[in-house]
Design a protein around this motif. Structure first.
Motif, PDB file in Angstrom:
ATOM      1  N   VAL A  97     -10.712   2.836  -1.634  1.00  0.00           N
ATOM      2  CA  VAL A  97      -9.754   1.973  -2.312  1.00  0.00           C
ATOM      3  C   VAL A  97     -10.223   1.773  -3.753  1.00  0.00           C
ATOM      4  N   TYR A  98      -9.304   1.939  -4.707  1.00  0.00           N
ATOM      5  CA  TYR A  98      -9.632   1.868  -6.127  1.00  0.00           C
ATOM      6  C   TYR A  98      -8.865   0.730  -6.784  1.00  0.00           C
ATOM      7  N   PHE A  99      -9.519   0.071  -7.763  1.00  0.00           N
ATOM      8  CA  PHE A  99      -8.923  -1.080  -8.429  1.00  0.00           C
ATOM      9  C   PHE A  99      -9.163  -1.002  -9.927  1.00  0.00           C
ATOM     10  N   ASP A 100      -8.201  -1.564 -10.687  1.00  0.00           N
ATOM     11  CA  ASP A 100      -8.358  -1.754 -12.126  1.00  0.00           C
ATOM     12  C   ASP A 100      -8.716  -3.214 -12.365  1.00  0.00           C
ATOM     13  N   PHE A 101      -9.639  -3.486 -13.272  1.00  0.00           N
ATOM     14  CA  PHE A 101      -9.970  -4.842 -13.666  1.00  0.00           C
ATOM     15  C   PHE A 101      -9.534  -5.037 -15.112  1.00  0.00           C
ATOM     16  N   TYR A 102      -8.706  -6.047 -15.343  1.00  0.00           N
ATOM     17  CA  TYR A 102      -8.225  -6.334 -16.688  1.00  0.00           C
ATOM     18  C   TYR A 102      -8.532  -7.776 -17.014  1.00  0.00           C
ATOM     19  N   PHE A 130      -9.080 -17.862  -6.429  1.00  0.00           N
ATOM     20  CA  PHE A 130      -7.937 -17.235  -5.759  1.00  0.00           C
ATOM     21  C   PHE A 130      -7.834 -15.801  -6.236  1.00  0.00           C
ATOM     22  N   GLU A 131      -7.741 -14.862  -5.300  1.00  0.00           N
ATOM     23  CA  GLU A 131      -7.661 -13.442  -5.632  1.00  0.00           C
ATOM     24  C   GLU A 131      -6.485 -12.801  -4.901  1.00  0.00           C
ATOM     25  N   TYR A 132      -5.828 -11.887  -5.581  1.00  0.00           N
ATOM     26  CA  TYR A 132      -4.679 -11.173  -5.020  1.00  0.00           C
ATOM     27  C   TYR A 132      -4.892  -9.672  -5.180  1.00  0.00           C
ATOM     28  N   PHE A 133      -4.705  -8.939  -4.090  1.00  0.00           N
ATOM     29  CA  PHE A 133      -4.916  -7.500  -4.059  1.00  0.00           C
ATOM     30  C   PHE A 133      -3.571  -6.802  -3.859  1.00  0.00           C
ATOM     31  N   GLY A 134      -3.248  -5.874  -4.729  1.00  0.00           N
ATOM     32  CA  GLY A 134      -1.959  -5.207  -4.616  1.00  0.00           C
ATOM     33  C   GLY A 134      -1.956  -3.817  -5.214  1.00  0.00           C
ATOM     34  N   TYR A 135      -0.771  -3.246  -5.268  1.00  0.00           N
ATOM     35  CA  TYR A 135      -0.548  -1.904  -5.826  1.00  0.00           C
ATOM     36  C   TYR A 135       0.744  -1.967  -6.623  1.00  0.00           C
ATOM     37  N   ASP A 136       0.729  -1.358  -7.803  1.00  0.00           N
ATOM     38  CA  ASP A 136       1.919  -1.396  -8.650  1.00  0.00           C
ATOM     39  C   ASP A 136       2.021  -0.072  -9.401  1.00  0.00           C
ATOM     40  N   ALA A 137       3.042   0.708  -9.068  1.00  0.00           N
ATOM     41  CA  ALA A 137       3.262   1.988  -9.737  1.00  0.00           C
ATOM     42  C   ALA A 137       4.462   1.925 -10.669  1.00  0.00           C
ATOM     43  N   ILE A 139      -1.496  -7.006 -15.259  1.00  0.00           N
ATOM     44  CA  ILE A 139      -2.165  -5.759 -14.891  1.00  0.00           C
ATOM     45  C   ILE A 139      -1.364  -4.598 -15.488  1.00  0.00           C
ATOM     46  N   ALA A 140      -2.009  -3.777 -16.285  1.00  0.00           N
ATOM     47  CA  ALA A 140      -1.303  -2.665 -16.931  1.00  0.00           C
ATOM     48  C   ALA A 140      -0.891  -1.632 -15.896  1.00  0.00           C
ATOM     49  N   PHE A 141       0.268  -1.037 -16.102  1.00  0.00           N
ATOM     50  CA  PHE A 141       0.749   0.019 -15.222  1.00  0.00           C
ATOM     51  C   PHE A 141      -0.221   1.193 -15.273  1.00  0.00           C
ATOM     52  N   ASN A 142      -0.746   1.540 -14.123  1.00  0.00           N
ATOM     53  CA  ASN A 142      -1.683   2.651 -14.069  1.00  0.00           C
ATOM     54  C   ASN A 142      -1.505   3.458 -12.795  1.00  0.00           C
ATOM     55  N   GLY A 143      -0.422   3.183 -12.082  1.00  0.00           N
ATOM     56  CA  GLY A 143      -0.126   3.959 -10.886  1.00  0.00           C
ATOM     57  C   GLY A 143      -1.138   3.791  -9.782  1.00  0.00           C
ATOM     58  N   GLY A 144      -1.746   2.608  -9.658  1.00  0.00           N
ATOM     59  CA  GLY A 144      -2.772   2.451  -8.641  1.00  0.00           C
ATOM     60  C   GLY A 144      -2.965   1.027  -8.186  1.00  0.00           C
ATOM     61  N   ASN A 145      -4.065   0.811  -7.452  1.00  0.00           N
ATOM     62  CA  ASN A 145      -4.376  -0.486  -6.894  1.00  0.00           C
ATOM     63  C   ASN A 145      -4.962  -1.413  -7.956  1.00  0.00           C
ATOM     64  N   PHE A 146      -4.880  -2.708  -7.707  1.00  0.00           N
ATOM     65  CA  PHE A 146      -5.475  -3.678  -8.618  1.00  0.00           C
ATOM     66  C   PHE A 146      -5.926  -4.892  -7.825  1.00  0.00           C
ATOM     67  N   VAL A 147      -6.811  -5.682  -8.420  1.00  0.00           N
ATOM     68  CA  VAL A 147      -7.144  -7.001  -7.914  1.00  0.00           C
ATOM     69  C   VAL A 147      -7.070  -7.958  -9.094  1.00  0.00           C
ATOM     70  N   ARG A 170       3.078  -2.818  -3.499  1.00  0.00           N
ATOM     71  CA  ARG A 170       2.511  -3.141  -2.194  1.00  0.00           C
ATOM     72  C   ARG A 170       1.689  -4.426  -2.285  1.00  0.00           C
ATOM     73  N   LEU A 171       1.695  -5.160  -1.191  1.00  0.00           N
ATOM     74  CA  LEU A 171       0.881  -6.353  -1.035  1.00  0.00           C
ATOM     75  C   LEU A 171      -0.214  -6.032  -0.029  1.00  0.00           C
ATOM     76  N   TYR A 172      -1.480  -6.071  -0.482  1.00  0.00           N
ATOM     77  CA  TYR A 172      -2.590  -5.753   0.411  1.00  0.00           C
ATOM     78  C   TYR A 172      -3.136  -6.995   1.116  1.00  0.00           C
ATOM     79  N   LYS A 173      -3.525  -7.997   0.345  1.00  0.00           N
ATOM     80  CA  LYS A 173      -4.085  -9.217   0.936  1.00  0.00           C
ATOM     81  C   LYS A 173      -4.297 -10.240  -0.172  1.00  0.00           C
ATOM     82  N   ALA A 174      -4.592 -11.473   0.249  1.00  0.00           N
ATOM     83  CA  ALA A 174      -5.027 -12.519  -0.670  1.00  0.00           C
ATOM     84  C   ALA A 174      -6.350 -13.064  -0.146  1.00  0.00           C
ATOM     85  N   ARG A 175      -7.152 -13.592  -1.062  1.00  0.00           N
ATOM     86  CA  ARG A 175      -8.441 -14.131  -0.642  1.00  0.00           C
ATOM     87  C   ARG A 175      -8.770 -15.373  -1.457  1.00  0.00           C
TER      88      ARG A 175
END
Length: 307
Positions: free
Chosen positions: A65-70, A148-155, A189-197, A230-235
């Protein structure tokens, strides 16, 4: 109080709080180490994960699983340091995707893949419709929410995939009042075709007597079709805390200046101890094994059917 060999009141308090926290939190907290975030520097790995081969802000959890940090959504450096090395006094409450339900119960556009690893939506009612999801949060009263953290995907570079932490409380007349404990996270979160947190820090004490807590997530607009969003999870990061003590002391031998005043008053208010008689607590006396059993059983609520 009768004397035992080596355990005095101060040690008893330390054992009480440490054992109580470890036992009662086990079902709520995950490993406590946070998100494993390792920087990805191999250009071939980056390209295979659909990132620019020269990207310098991509991380992986080590399990594909890959994430972008901004910095617009998180204190990226702090988040990474926190999760790589752990924070001893922080537990994490994770809400998986299967616990999110549609805000509008009549709408059946929420879809889960066969393995239940995320939620997405298909065929929204109209081209401009968002798909909103809710998931309840259950933490003990008095817990301090710190993150509070949110994990998702945005293409999609034209729509947001965002979340908030919310609280609903009854006012003095009994009417529910909804409050956003955080702003929307995920939107910058900038559009990068992938997962983010995305994440944000906060300082909120849980009040289960008047309030309920939940996570709201929004997969936005016309692109909320297929798996574009996509919505992966919240923590939620949180920890136990001791209530502020009263202005006056309960026990005559534990004045407000006593070094253990706050802890002893918390035990008294919770009815874990009633002192040693005569309005005294006897803070310097030793504790017997029987007295320790009483402290622990009351604090942990030890009860089994048939006993």
């Amino acid at each position: 109080m009768k004397a035992s060999k080596n355990i005095d009141s101060a040690v008893a308090l330390a054992i009480l709080f440490s054992v109580g926290a470890a036992s009662s939190l086990a079902t709520l907290a995950d490993d406590g180490g946070g998100l494993e975030a390792y920087p990805v520097i191999d250009s071939l790995e980056l390209e295979a994960a659909h990132y620019d081969p020269g990207a310098s802000d991509v991380y992986t959890d080590g399990n594909g699983v890959y994430f972008d940090f901004y910095s617009g959504d998180t204190l990226a450096g702090q988040l990474i340091e926190m999760n790589l090395f752990g924070v001893a006094d922080t537990s994490y409450y994770t809400i998986p995707p299967m616990e999110f339900v549609k805000e509008d119960w009549r709408d059946n556009n929420a879809v889960f893949p066969a393995d239940g690893s995320y939620v997405y939506c298909t065929n929204p009612p109209n081209a401009n419709s968002d798909e909103e999801f809710l998931a309840p949060l259950f933490l003990p009263s008095g817990a301090l929410i710190t993150r509070f953290e949110y994990f998702g995907y945005d293409a999609v570079n034209t729509e947001d995939n965002v979340a908030r932490l919310k609280m609903v409380c009854q006012d003095s007349t009994g009417n529910p009042v909804s409050t956003d404990l955080t702003g929307e996270i995920g939107g910058s979160i900038a559009f990068n075709g992938g997962n983010f947190v995305a994440g944000t820090n906060l300082n909120v004490t849980v009040d289960n007597r008047r309030c309920a807590y939940h996570v709201w997530a929004d997969l936005s607009g016309s692109q909320c079709q297929g798996t574009n969003e996509r919505l992966y999870k919240a923590r939620i990061g949180w920890n136990r805390q001791i209530s502020s003590p009263p202005a006056t002391n309960t026990f005559v031998d534990v004045p407000v200046s006593h070094p253990f005043f706050t802890a002893i008053e918390a035990l008294a208010a919770s009815e874990i101890t009633t002192g040693c008689g005569g309005g005294r607590y006897c803070p310097d006396d030793f504790v017997t094994r029987g007295q320790m059993a009483a402290f622990l059983s009351r604090a942990l609520g030890l009860h089994w059917e048939g006993l």
